[in-house]
Scaffold this motif. Structure first.
Motif, PDB file in Angstrom:
ATOM      1  N   ASN A 150       0.838  -1.213   0.000  1.00 33.30           N
ATOM      2  CA  ASN A 150       0.000   0.000   0.000  1.00 33.30           C
ATOM      3  C   ASN A 150       0.864   1.251   0.000  1.00 33.30           C
ATOM      4  OD1 ASN A 150      -2.400  -1.291  -0.086  1.00 33.30           O
ATOM      5  ND2 ASN A 150      -2.858  -1.106   2.104  1.00 33.30           N
ATOM      6  N   LYS A 194       2.114   1.741  -3.318  1.00 36.44           N
ATOM      7  CA  LYS A 194       1.011   2.009  -4.231  1.00 36.44           C
ATOM      8  C   LYS A 194       0.510   3.451  -4.116  1.00 36.44           C
ATOM      9  CE  LYS A 194      -2.288  -0.955  -3.550  1.00 36.44           C
ATOM     10  NZ  LYS A 194      -3.224  -2.090  -3.496  1.00 36.44           N
ATOM     11  N   TYR A 195       0.366   3.913  -2.848  1.00 45.15           N
ATOM     12  CA  TYR A 195      -0.245   5.232  -2.651  1.00 45.15           C
ATOM     13  C   TYR A 195       0.787   6.328  -2.410  1.00 45.15           C
ATOM     14  CZ  TYR A 195      -4.406   2.345  -2.463  1.00 45.15           C
ATOM     15  OH  TYR A 195      -5.378   1.458  -2.777  1.00 45.15           O
ATOM     16  N   ASP A 242       5.116   6.134   5.306  1.00 46.06           N
ATOM     17  CA  ASP A 242       5.318   6.510   3.898  1.00 46.06           C
ATOM     18  C   ASP A 242       5.168   8.020   3.735  1.00 46.06           C
ATOM     19  OD1 ASP A 242       2.585   7.299   3.203  1.00 46.06           O
ATOM     20  OD2 ASP A 242       2.075   5.169   3.421  1.00 46.06           O
ATOM     21  N   ARG A 289     -12.548   1.340   0.471  1.00 42.23           N
ATOM     22  CA  ARG A 289     -11.495   2.061  -0.262  1.00 42.23           C
ATOM     23  C   ARG A 289     -11.836   3.534  -0.282  1.00 42.23           C
ATOM     24  NH1 ARG A 289     -11.576  -2.464  -4.768  1.00 42.23           N
ATOM     25  NH2 ARG A 289     -13.679  -2.431  -3.961  1.00 42.23           N
ATOM     26  N   SER A 310      -7.958   2.790  -6.570  1.00 41.04           N
ATOM     27  CA  SER A 310      -7.531   1.516  -5.984  1.00 41.04           C
ATOM     28  C   SER A 310      -7.565   0.412  -7.047  1.00 41.04           C
ATOM     29  CB  SER A 310      -8.427   1.153  -4.802  1.00 41.04           C
ATOM     30  OG  SER A 310      -8.319  -0.213  -4.532  1.00 41.04           O
ATOM     31  N   GLY A 365      -5.833  -2.833  -6.662  1.00 42.86           N
ATOM     32  CA  GLY A 365      -6.227  -3.113  -5.269  1.00 42.86           C
ATOM     33  C   GLY A 365      -7.526  -3.892  -5.204  1.00 42.86           C
ATOM     34  N   THR A 366      -7.663  -4.697  -4.193  1.00 43.77           N
ATOM     35  CA  THR A 366      -8.899  -5.483  -4.022  1.00 43.77           C
ATOM     36  C   THR A 366      -9.767  -4.899  -2.915  1.00 43.77           C
ATOM     37  OG1 THR A 366      -7.794  -6.890  -2.427  1.00 43.77           O
ATOM     38  CG2 THR A 366      -7.806  -7.652  -4.709  1.00 43.77           C
ATOM     39  N   GLY A 367      -9.204  -4.007  -2.096  1.00 40.78           N
ATOM     40  CA  GLY A 367      -9.934  -3.482  -0.931  1.00 40.78           C
ATOM     41  C   GLY A 367      -9.903  -4.453   0.236  1.00 40.78           C
ATOM     42  N   LEU A 410      -5.915  -4.324   3.838  1.00 42.95           N
ATOM     43  CA  LEU A 410      -5.860  -3.914   5.253  1.00 42.95           C
ATOM     44  C   LEU A 410      -6.731  -4.825   6.135  1.00 42.95           C
ATOM     45  CD1 LEU A 410      -5.808  -0.003   5.073  1.00 42.95           C
ATOM     46  CD2 LEU A 410      -3.925  -1.554   5.564  1.00 42.95           C
TER      47      LEU A 410
HETATM   48  P1  ADP Z   1      -6.626  -1.738  -1.606  1.00 45.68           P
HETATM   49  O1  ADP Z   1      -6.558  -3.068  -2.248  1.00 45.68           O
HETATM   50  O2  ADP Z   1      -7.659  -0.844  -2.211  1.00 45.68           O
HETATM   51  O3  ADP Z   1      -5.325  -1.128  -1.420  1.00 45.68           O
HETATM   52  P2  ADP Z   1      -6.547  -1.968   1.189  1.00 45.68           P
HETATM   53  O4  ADP Z   1      -7.452  -2.684   2.148  1.00 45.68           O
HETATM   54  O5  ADP Z   1      -5.155  -2.393   1.222  1.00 45.68           O
HETATM   55  O6  ADP Z   1      -7.223  -2.073  -0.193  1.00 45.68           O
HETATM   56  O7  ADP Z   1      -6.636  -0.444   1.521  1.00 45.68           O
HETATM   57  C1  ADP Z   1      -7.888   0.162   1.695  1.00 45.68           C
HETATM   58  C2  ADP Z   1      -7.826   1.617   1.302  1.00 45.68           C
HETATM   59  O8  ADP Z   1      -7.005   2.327   2.218  1.00 45.68           O
HETATM   60  C3  ADP Z   1      -7.202   1.846   0.017  1.00 45.68           C
HETATM   61  O9  ADP Z   1      -8.120   1.786  -1.028  1.00 45.68           O
HETATM   62  C4  ADP Z   1      -6.645   3.220   0.168  1.00 45.68           C
HETATM   63  O10 ADP Z   1      -7.605   4.178  -0.157  1.00 45.68           O
HETATM   64  C5  ADP Z   1      -6.318   3.358   1.586  1.00 45.68           C
HETATM   65  N1  ADP Z   1      -4.878   3.132   1.866  1.00 45.68           N
HETATM   66  C6  ADP Z   1      -4.288   2.001   2.276  1.00 45.68           C
HETATM   67  N2  ADP Z   1      -2.965   2.192   2.488  1.00 45.68           N
HETATM   68  C7  ADP Z   1      -2.718   3.507   2.212  1.00 45.68           C
HETATM   69  C8  ADP Z   1      -1.541   4.312   2.251  1.00 45.68           C
HETATM   70  N3  ADP Z   1      -0.369   3.835   2.624  1.00 45.68           N
HETATM   71  N4  ADP Z   1      -1.681   5.604   1.888  1.00 45.68           N
HETATM   72  C9  ADP Z   1      -2.865   6.101   1.519  1.00 45.68           C
HETATM   73  N5  ADP Z   1      -4.027   5.399   1.471  1.00 45.68           N
HETATM   74  C10 ADP Z   1      -3.947   4.098   1.800  1.00 45.68           C
END
Ligand code: ADP
Length: 599
Positions: A497, A500-501, A525, A544, A550, A555-557, A560
């Motif tokens: 993540n 990715k973000y 990060d 998400r 995502s 991303g699958t949501g 986390l």
């Molecule tokens: P996804 O597969 O969409 O990444 P996650 O469950 O890993 O699903 O994350 C849920 C949501 O949390 C993400 O869609 C994103 O919006 C937000 N997110 C997760 N990690 C971060 C991060 N490091 N920085 C910013 N937003 C994040």
């Protein structure tokens, strides 16, 4: 009413009885003494009269009255008796005390009248001549069958009165002495009676105050001894009964307070008999103040009040069920399932109603989660499937050039990957839950550096593509009790993540360290950050912040949600801090010692 002491019950009766006895004896003996004395005096006077009678008769026979007076004086002096000779006409011819010439006619004196009638005359009265109380005895002097004169002897009777007075004073004195002695004896007797009675009273007061263990001393008196024994038996039986009732009550309370279900019992007239801890927590009422009060006063929920009323109208053995919504003290919404039935005593009489409250909030929530989850999964799967379906149909129609066909197949492949990712993630989630629920996780004390390095390696390619450096700050001596495979998976998700973000060229830093009772692994990060309103929900499945972004990033949501479940299965928790534009810190907190993790 003021109660008298024992002494005052005994003392007056003793004094009255003694006085009455003393007075009776005194009066009887005084009258006996007086009549005896008067009898004696009368006989004495008669004897004295008889002694001088003959000489007086001889003087009278001679008709010579002159020597009579001097004879009376001489004899009277010697015998210390007043002697008087009176002729039938009442003329006094001789008197030992006075000159007859100066004396009145004595014909009307009662004793003289009797004597002149031929009988012995006796009289007691005040003598006008001598100014004293005298007793008179008069004898007729008969010469030739004719009463020629009356011989009267008399003596003062004051000595008798004096003797009687002396006796009376003696009796009064003795009476006073007796009163004092009786007083003392009464004190002693009343003490002897009252001491054991007082001890019994104190014992009874102890029993009344609930001290039933200490027995009463048994007094030696038969009646009081039996009373004490009876009271001791009563106290023992009472103690036994109270112990039994107390034990039963505490057992009942223990059972009720250990119950997860809330229990409320009310009387027929809607007063609360009992309410256990669970019920008081569910209804947000104070247990002690609610007990004994009307339900309308103690339980403010109208649905609950109505349900109790309905239960009270039920027949024997009938039950009712209902689900109501309550708001807890912390303002949480609680779903409560109610069961109501009537309460009866041993004789089968209805004495109230019993309500059992089941908190089904968790069940409801799980139901909702499951429903949402199914909807979410269907939705997540439908989007790529719809897309695949569309492209496959277009391809089947055949009017597609090579370039488009390739592009379409590329898109179909991406969606298939996506479906695959979702299914992979769902399987991981399900496996974590099943493992944790069934047999718990297999844990081992592991060094964290190799686990984190392994995770970094997995994500390295993606990071390199974006020119993102991944740093690790962790002591080699940092250990944690973990399932290394799962924790690695969680760290991969977090690093993934973070990469990715974050924009290209940023840094990702993983810090792992021990604090107090926990081991923390934090992924920092410099990415876009997350708005505060989303933070609480980030760890939910399929949540998400920006769905499109995502998805675009693959991303699958579920990333986390998987982290959260892995950490919960270790009895730990997760946290996030984030600031828009500055970056985020996702932390995993693991307990240092994990007892029975996953359960
Ligand atoms: P996804 O597969 O969409 O990444 P996650 O469950 O890993 O699903 O994350 C849920 C949501 O949390 C993400 O869609 C994103 O919006 C937000 N997110 C997760 N990690 C971060 C991060 N490091 N920085 C910013 N937003 C994040």
């Amino acid at each position: 009413m003021k109660r008298k002491q024992f002494f005052w019950h005994i003392y007056p009766s003793y004094v009255i009885i003694t006085f009455a006895a003393l007075a009776g004896i005194t009066l009887y003996s005084a009258s006996t003494f007086r009549s005896f004395h008067l009898n004696q005096t009368e006989m004495d006077l008669k004897a004295r009269a008889l002694l001088v009678k003959d000489e007086i008769v001889s003087y009278l026979q001679n008709g010579n009255y002159n020597p009579i007076d001097s004879f009376c004086v001489a004899k009277g002096k010697k015998s210390k008796t007043r002697i008087t000779i009176i002729l039938p006409d009442g003329l006094v011819v001789g008197d030992s005390e006075r000159d007859p010439e100066t004396m009145d006619n004595h014909a009307n004196r009662p004793e003289i009248i009797t004597a002149l009638g031929g009988h012995k005359g006796v009289s007691m009265r005040f003598s006008a001549t001598l100014q004293r109380n005298l007793m008179y005895v008069a004898l007729p002097l008969v010469i030739d069958n004719k009463i020629s004169a009356v011989l009267r002897t008399s003596l003062p009777i004051e000595s008798i009165t004096k003797a009687l007075h002396a006796t009376f004073y003696g009796v009064v004195l003795a009476g006073a002495l007796i009163v004092v002695i009786i007083g003392l004896i009464s004190v002693v007797i009343s003490r002897r009676f009252s001491k054991p009675v007082e001890e019994l009273k104190q014992g009874a007061e102890r029993f009344a105050s609930g001290e039933l263990k200490q027995k009463l001393a048994v007094p030696s008196t038969d009646e009081l001894g039996k009373l004490a024994e009876a009271m001791n038996t009563m106290a023992r039986q009472l103690d036994d009964r109270i112990s039994t009732i107390t034990r039963q009550h505490s057992e009942q309370q223990a059972i009720l307070s250990c119950m997860v279900e809330g229990v409320i019992a009310v009387t027929n007239d809607e007063y609360v008999i009992s309410l256990n801890e669970a019920a008081s927590a569910m209804l947000s009422v104070d247990r002690d103040s609610a007990t004994g009060r009307l339900i309308q006063e103690s339980i403010r929920n109208s649905d609950m009040q109505r349900f109790i009323k309905e239960t009270l109208l039920l027949d024997k053995m009938q039950t009712i069920e209902e689900e109501i919504v309550l708001t807890s003290a912390k303002l949480n919404v609680l779903f409560i399932q109610l069961h109501g039935t009537v309460l009866h005593d041993r004789q089968g009489n209805t004495i109230g109603a019993l309500m059992v409250l089941n908190d089904v909030t968790r069940m409801k929530r799980l139901e909702n989660i499951r429903r949402d989850f199914v909807a979410n999964v269907s939705h997540e799967l439908r989007t790529p499937l719809t897309s695949i379906h569309g492209f496959v149909e277009t391809l089947l129609e055949g009017n597609v050039d090579d370039e488009d066909r390739k592009r379409f197949l590329q898109i179909i492949a991406t969606h298939v990957d996506r479906l695959n990712s979702i299914i992979q993630d769902l399987l991981i989630l399900s496996k974590i839950e099943t493992d944790a629920e069934k047999e718990g996780l297999e844990l081992e004390k592991s060094q964290l550096v190799p686990v984190i390095k392994e995770a970094i390696m997995v994500c390295q390619k993606k990071a390199d593509d974006k020119n993102i450096a991944i740093n690790l700050e962790c002591d080699n001596g940092t250990y944690a009790v973990i399932n290394p495979f799962l924790i690695e998976q969680a760290i991969i998700n977090l690093i993934d993540n973070a990469v990715k973000y974050s924009d290209d060229g940023k840094q990702v830093t993983i810090k792992a360290f021990s604090t107090g009772n926990e081991v923390q692994i934090a992924v920092h990060d410099q990415g876009q950050g997350v708005e505060k309103k989303h933070l609480d929900r980030l760890f939910e499945r399929f949540y998400r912040v920006d769905k499109a972004r995502s998805r675009k990033l693959g991303g699958t949501g579920l990333g986390l949600a998987i982290v959260k479940h892995i950490v919960l299965a270790h009895n730990g928790n997760v946290s996030v801090q984030s600031k828009i534009g500055s970056g985020s810190v996702f932390s995993v907190h693991l307990p240092k010692t994990t007892d029975n993790p996953g359960r």
